[in-house]
Design an enzyme around this catalytic site. Structure first.
Site: not given
Ligand code: C5P
Length: 414
Positions: A220, A299, A315, A347
């Protein structure tokens, strides 16, 4: 509650209103002190340079005078000397930085000698002192130099470790002056309220790379800037900081331990390993939500008009960590393109966070890869705190203000 830090970067320079005495002693690294003076000035400091006689053999006082706009002090006696400067200078400034600090000045300071202007200023100084040693590798290894530094540190002086590498004399090893950028950070810590002293802060930053095959990955647009700013500012305020970062080209902030990971799964393990010993976790990383089910060993070849890739959910690191949560303050980020506050609040609850930092990543001046951010902080109780557009370091200050408040509420102050 400790006083909140006033040191800022970006719109308000970190050394705004601060006066720093820069002592330059006679080693070849004296030329790097010119760059240091420039950086301190760019960061808002008023810089007064004092040079030893030997230093003037390497760099002329005119160089520093041109950079600082102030007369450079070199002599205790004679027509150039200002009366009483040998006492007043080390008492009027906010901090003293000696860079480079030769084995000679270190020895004189340890022995309490004042046989020239700089050593006398240091004897009479009442302000915090940062020593940045730079010398030949054999001099650095000499036990007498190390004993002298131990004595000075025991008396409360801050000493930076020299860097390893090729020295000007051709020798290879420890002895190089630390980078001016790092000296500026160490000086910033010297001048910051240490409200995070004794606090262990775990910060995650950057994107993750989810491998598809040996040459491709899903990722990303995160640069890591927000997480790195948090790590830098937390260290400046006295914290012991571990920064777990996905792939990022950013330089590790001075004083911060960096753990490099690639994928979400690696990041989960790194966070799990360190969370129990931490006092606060700030998850600023943009963790990939999905990864390819299979990472191909060879590849993937071009040829078909359409291709499909099966993805597995990664996770949720914060979700997993919430099970281990004891007294730690846990902070999440929500980077959203729509329904910002509603999504962030969901969240906050779902991930059992103390607070969440929400930002609208559709704005050009906020979110990914820029130096500024505009965030809203949502806590379990109280109104959302909608901050204006700030530099990422200023946003970090505000987030850390709230972390330290929560720690203080539990009776854990720095
Ligand atoms: O659910 P979302 O990805 O938008 O949540 C964002 C928050 O959760 C951020 O603090 C990110 O670092 C954390 N996160 C996480 N594990 C993931 C995805 C996001 O701890 N797999």
């Amino acid at each position: 509650m400790a006083e909140k830090t006033k040191i800022k970067i970006g719109s308000v320079p970190i050394f705004s209103g601060k006066r720093i005495l820069l002592g330059v002693t006679g080693g070849i690294a004296a030329y790097k002190a010119a760059e240091l003076a420039r950086r301190l000035i760019c960061a808002g400091a008023q810089v007064k340079v004092v040079m030893t006689k030997a230093a003037t053999e390497f760099v002329t006082p005119l160089t520093f005078q041109a950079l600082t706009g102030e007369k450079v002090a070199t002599a205790m006696f004679g027509p150039e000397a200002e009366p009483l400067e040998h006492v007043s200078l080390g008492q009027e400034v906010d901090a003293i930085v000696v860079a480079p600090a030769t084995a000679n000045i270190i020895g004189k300071m340890a022995a309490g000698l004042g046989d020239d202007l700089l050593s006398t200023i240091l004897l009479a100084a009442t302000r915090p002192v940062l020593l940045c040693p730079a010398m030949n590798v054999a001099m650095w290894a000499n036990p007498v130099v190390q004993e002298n530094l131990d004595r000075l540190q025991a008396r409360g002086l801050q000493v930076m470790e020299p860097e390893a590498g090729e020295l000007a004399c051709g020798a290879v090893g420890l002895g190089r002056l630390p980078e001016p950028e790092d000296i500026v950070e160490a000086a910033a810590r010297l001048l910051s309220p240490q409200d995070f002293s004794g606090i262990r802060v775990l910060v995650t930053a950057g994107p993750t790379h989810e491998d598809c095959d040996p040459v491709r990955f899903l990722t990303n647009r995160s640069s890591g800037k927000m997480g790195f700013a948090l790590a830098k500012v937390a260290w400046r305020r006295g914290a012991e900081v571990c920064l777990i970062s996905g792939p990022s080209h950013l330089r590790t902030p001075y004083g911060v331990e960096r753990v490099s990971v690639r994928s979400a799964q690696e990041m989960l393990v790194a966070v799990q390993d360190r969370f129990v010993a931490a006092d606060a976790l700030i998850m600023a990383a943009a963790v990939g939500d999905y990864r390819p089910v299979n990472c191909e060993l060879k590849k993937i070849k071009r040829g078909r008009n359409e291709a499909q890739m099966q993805l597995a959910q990664n996770p949720d690191i914060l979700g997993e960590i919430s099970r281990l949560k004891d007294k730690q303050v846990v902070v999440g980020f929500a980077a959203e393109t729509h329904d910002l506050e509603a999504e962030a609040r969901r969240k906050l609850e779902q991930k059992n966070l103390d607070f969440i930092v929400a930002n609208d990543v559709t704005r050009k001046d906020a979110g990914f890869a820029v130096d500024t951010n505009q965030v809203t902080i949502l806590s379990r109780k109280g109104e959302p705190l909608r901050l204006p557009l700030l530099s990422k370091e200023e946003v970090a200050e505000r987030i850390l203000d709230r972390v330290v408040d929560l720690l203080a509420a539990q009776g854990r102050e720095g």
